[in-house]
Write a protein that holds these residues in place. Sequence first.
Motif, PDB file in Angstrom:
ATOM      1  N   ASP A 148       4.333   7.031 -13.495  1.00 44.68           N
ATOM      2  CA  ASP A 148       3.429   6.239 -12.644  1.00 44.68           C
ATOM      3  C   ASP A 148       2.351   5.546 -13.483  1.00 44.68           C
ATOM      4  O   ASP A 148       1.200   5.460 -13.068  1.00 44.68           O
ATOM      5  N   HIS A 166       4.926   1.281 -13.301  1.00 42.70           N
ATOM      6  CA  HIS A 166       4.484  -0.034 -12.850  1.00 42.70           C
ATOM      7  C   HIS A 166       4.219  -0.929 -14.044  1.00 42.70           C
ATOM      8  O   HIS A 166       3.874  -0.450 -15.126  1.00 42.70           O
ATOM      9  N   HIS A 177       9.731   5.733 -11.585  1.00 42.88           N
ATOM     10  CA  HIS A 177       8.469   5.337 -10.946  1.00 42.88           C
ATOM     11  C   HIS A 177       7.426   4.968 -12.005  1.00 42.88           C
ATOM     12  O   HIS A 177       6.667   5.815 -12.466  1.00 42.88           O
ATOM     13  N   LYS A 227       9.999   0.967  -0.777  1.00 40.50           N
ATOM     14  CA  LYS A 227       8.852   1.828  -1.028  1.00 40.50           C
ATOM     15  C   LYS A 227       8.290   2.271   0.306  1.00 40.50           C
ATOM     16  O   LYS A 227       8.133   1.459   1.223  1.00 40.50           O
ATOM     17  N   HIS A 244       5.697  11.946  -6.272  1.00 42.13           N
ATOM     18  CA  HIS A 244       4.428  12.585  -6.638  1.00 42.13           C
ATOM     19  C   HIS A 244       4.335  14.058  -6.234  1.00 42.13           C
ATOM     20  O   HIS A 244       3.228  14.586  -6.043  1.00 42.13           O
TER      21      HIS A 244
HETATM   22 ZN   LIG Z   1       3.140   4.329  -8.277  1.00 38.17          ZN
END
Ligand SMILES: [Zn+2]
Length: 334
Positions: free
Chosen positions: A256, A23, A21, A138, A199
Amino acid sequence: MHVQTVTGPVSLDQLGRTLMHEHLFIAFPGAEFDPAAAFDRPAFVAEAVRRLRQLRTEHGVRTFVDPCPIELGRDAALMKEIAEKSEMNVVCTTGFYFEEMGLPVYWRARTVEEIAELYIREISHGIGSTGVKAGAIKAATGAPVITPLEHKFLEAACIAQRATGVPIITHTQDGQAGPDQQEAFAKGGVPAHRCLIGHCCGNADPAYHRRIVDGGSYIGFDRIGILRFQPDEVRADNLVRLVRSGHRAQIMMSQDRHCGWLGKFPRQLSTEEQARIDALRAEGKWPPPYTYLFTDFVPMLKERGLSDHEIDAILHDNPRRFFAGEQLPLVNES
Ligand SMILES: [Zn+2]
């Protein structure tokens, strides 16, 4: 059996060490109208390629999963260009964000079937006219509970999962409602081991983590280094606790992070936050590097007694098994 990356299918053996995870680029809806939001595409590509190459050469990462929601500036062509130039496997996803920060009005009005149709098309045929196919779905929900609208999008994700066989990667807000996501996936006929509940490290309570792993899903310790949500000491303690209780095979580690962001944050930053970011940017350390997990967090795990073998199993074996759709080991060795 293969995994769909933005540059085409790769075999499970080619996945290697995987960050589940992260980006590359994020743009919140509306940022494109801000005259102050400049985006130098070639400069961004060069910087992203540099960062991915560094991950590959210094830390052996072979696969980078970017579960950017559709409406958060997901740019399949940009991902493909960066993947090609960096020689990194990049996996992108189909699927929308959660109600408070996403879900475009047009798609709110669609039926579950219409949303599922979009997801299936992006997985089987490709995103728009790019030819780039999504390799996972997602799904995202807010806190403290899942809204009715979010339930509709979860249902669409379940239909697309069953139709295509790709796994689901989720966003939870503040490490809440993970068990509710699991319930929705079970109701939608998706096996727990095809879902990564994201998360979870944002929740400090070990009992919450136990509920997720006992439910048979993968658990995301995937905001490592985001200290605003949780000190990393708490993350490391909780992660090691899960390993020691026999759940190593269900843990996913990631950060993340991103290396490009259009415009400003989608909230007002405090003067202190802004000053800290400006100082880091001046030092060339903003956005913060993807290598943090290896340079700073892995040593914390080792201090707490995890071996290289255990850490590598989390980064290498778990993502492979997740994409393969294999059952979890009945008794997880620790
Ligand atoms: Zn994310």
